[in-house]
Scaffold this motif. Structure first.
Motif, PDB file in Angstrom:
ATOM      1  N   GLY A 110       0.794  -1.224   0.000  1.00 10.06           N
ATOM      2  CA  GLY A 110       0.000   0.000   0.000  1.00 10.06           C
ATOM      3  C   GLY A 110       0.825   1.272   0.000  1.00 10.06           C
ATOM      4  N   GLU A 111       2.123   1.152   0.249  1.00  4.93           N
ATOM      5  CA  GLU A 111       3.006   2.322   0.294  1.00  4.93           C
ATOM      6  C   GLU A 111       3.415   2.732  -1.123  1.00  4.93           C
ATOM      7  N   ASP A 112       3.665   4.024  -1.299  1.00  2.80           N
ATOM      8  CA  ASP A 112       4.152   4.534  -2.577  1.00  2.80           C
ATOM      9  C   ASP A 112       5.566   4.034  -2.850  1.00  2.80           C
ATOM     10  N   VAL A 113       5.827   3.737  -4.114  1.00  5.16           N
ATOM     11  CA  VAL A 113       7.166   3.388  -4.582  1.00  5.16           C
ATOM     12  C   VAL A 113       7.714   4.639  -5.273  1.00  5.16           C
ATOM     13  N   ILE A 114       8.816   5.153  -4.744  1.00  2.00           N
ATOM     14  CA  ILE A 114       9.371   6.416  -5.216  1.00  2.00           C
ATOM     15  C   ILE A 114      10.567   6.155  -6.132  1.00  2.00           C
ATOM     16  N   GLU A 115      10.516   6.775  -7.318  1.00  2.00           N
ATOM     17  CA  GLU A 115      11.620   6.770  -8.285  1.00  2.00           C
ATOM     18  C   GLU A 115      11.596   8.133  -8.967  1.00  2.00           C
ATOM     19  N   TYR A 116      12.742   8.649  -9.338  1.00  2.66           N
ATOM     20  CA  TYR A 116      12.844  10.008  -9.896  1.00  2.66           C
ATOM     21  C   TYR A 116      12.358  11.045  -8.875  1.00  2.66           C
ATOM     22  N   GLY A 117      12.281  10.672  -7.612  1.00  8.91           N
ATOM     23  CA  GLY A 117      11.773  11.570  -6.591  1.00  8.91           C
ATOM     24  C   GLY A 117      10.262  11.693  -6.571  1.00  8.91           C
ATOM     25  N   VAL A 118       9.545  10.871  -7.358  1.00  7.36           N
ATOM     26  CA  VAL A 118       8.083  10.921  -7.414  1.00  7.36           C
ATOM     27  C   VAL A 118       7.495   9.517  -7.286  1.00  7.36           C
ATOM     28  N   ARG A 119       6.209   9.471  -6.978  1.00  2.00           N
ATOM     29  CA  ARG A 119       5.502   8.183  -6.887  1.00  2.00           C
ATOM     30  C   ARG A 119       5.313   7.609  -8.278  1.00  2.00           C
ATOM     31  N   VAL A 120       5.831   6.403  -8.504  1.00  2.74           N
ATOM     32  CA  VAL A 120       5.676   5.731  -9.803  1.00  2.74           C
ATOM     33  C   VAL A 120       4.813   4.482  -9.698  1.00  2.74           C
ATOM     34  N   ALA A 121       4.657   3.970  -8.476  1.00  2.74           N
ATOM     35  CA  ALA A 121       3.880   2.742  -8.283  1.00  2.74           C
ATOM     36  C   ALA A 121       3.434   2.664  -6.834  1.00  2.74           C
ATOM     37  N   ILE A 122       2.591   1.669  -6.570  1.00  6.49           N
ATOM     38  CA  ILE A 122       2.120   1.380  -5.221  1.00  6.49           C
ATOM     39  C   ILE A 122       2.410  -0.090  -4.949  1.00  6.49           C
ATOM     40  N   ALA A 123       3.019  -0.378  -3.826  1.00  7.14           N
ATOM     41  CA  ALA A 123       3.345  -1.765  -3.489  1.00  7.14           C
ATOM     42  C   ALA A 123       2.064  -2.567  -3.290  1.00  7.14           C
TER      43      ALA A 123
END
Length: 100
Positions: free
Chosen positions: A62-75
């Motif tokens: 349920g946590e945000d997956v951060i890449e490029y400093g932004v949310r790209v996915a949700i676990a």
């Protein structure tokens, strides 16, 4: 990673995932960040193909997956540091509403 080529690269410090720059096998892998000189060592738990992602920290379901400093996915399930991150354990955040 001045002395050797990195196994993975993260775009920004604080990112939860990094991208494999070659096919990786389980064991200790090293990488760095494109926005600085910091390096990171991760005990990889799974094979990670070139261009795919590895978790740099634990990520709860349920946590945000951060890449490029932004949310790209949700676990979609708990992900541990060193896990392979792909469609089996994340869902796209592209069409999701922002979480307040």
């Amino acid at each position: 990673m001045a002395s050797s080529r990195p196994d993975f690269l993260a775009h920004r410090s604080g990112d939860a995932v990094a991208v494999a720059v070659r096919d990786l096998e389980p064991g200790l892998v090293r990488g760095g960040y494109l926005d600085g000189d910091a390096t990171e060592e991760v005990d990889l738990k799974n094979d990670v193909p070139l261009g795919h992602k590895v978790a740099l920290r634990d990520i709860r379901a349920g946590e945000d997956v951060i890449e490029y400093g932004v949310r790209v996915a949700i676990a979609s399930q708990d992900i541990s540091r060193g896990d392979y991150v792909h469609t089996h354990n994340v869902r796209s955040a592209r069409w999701q509403n922002s979480v307040a």
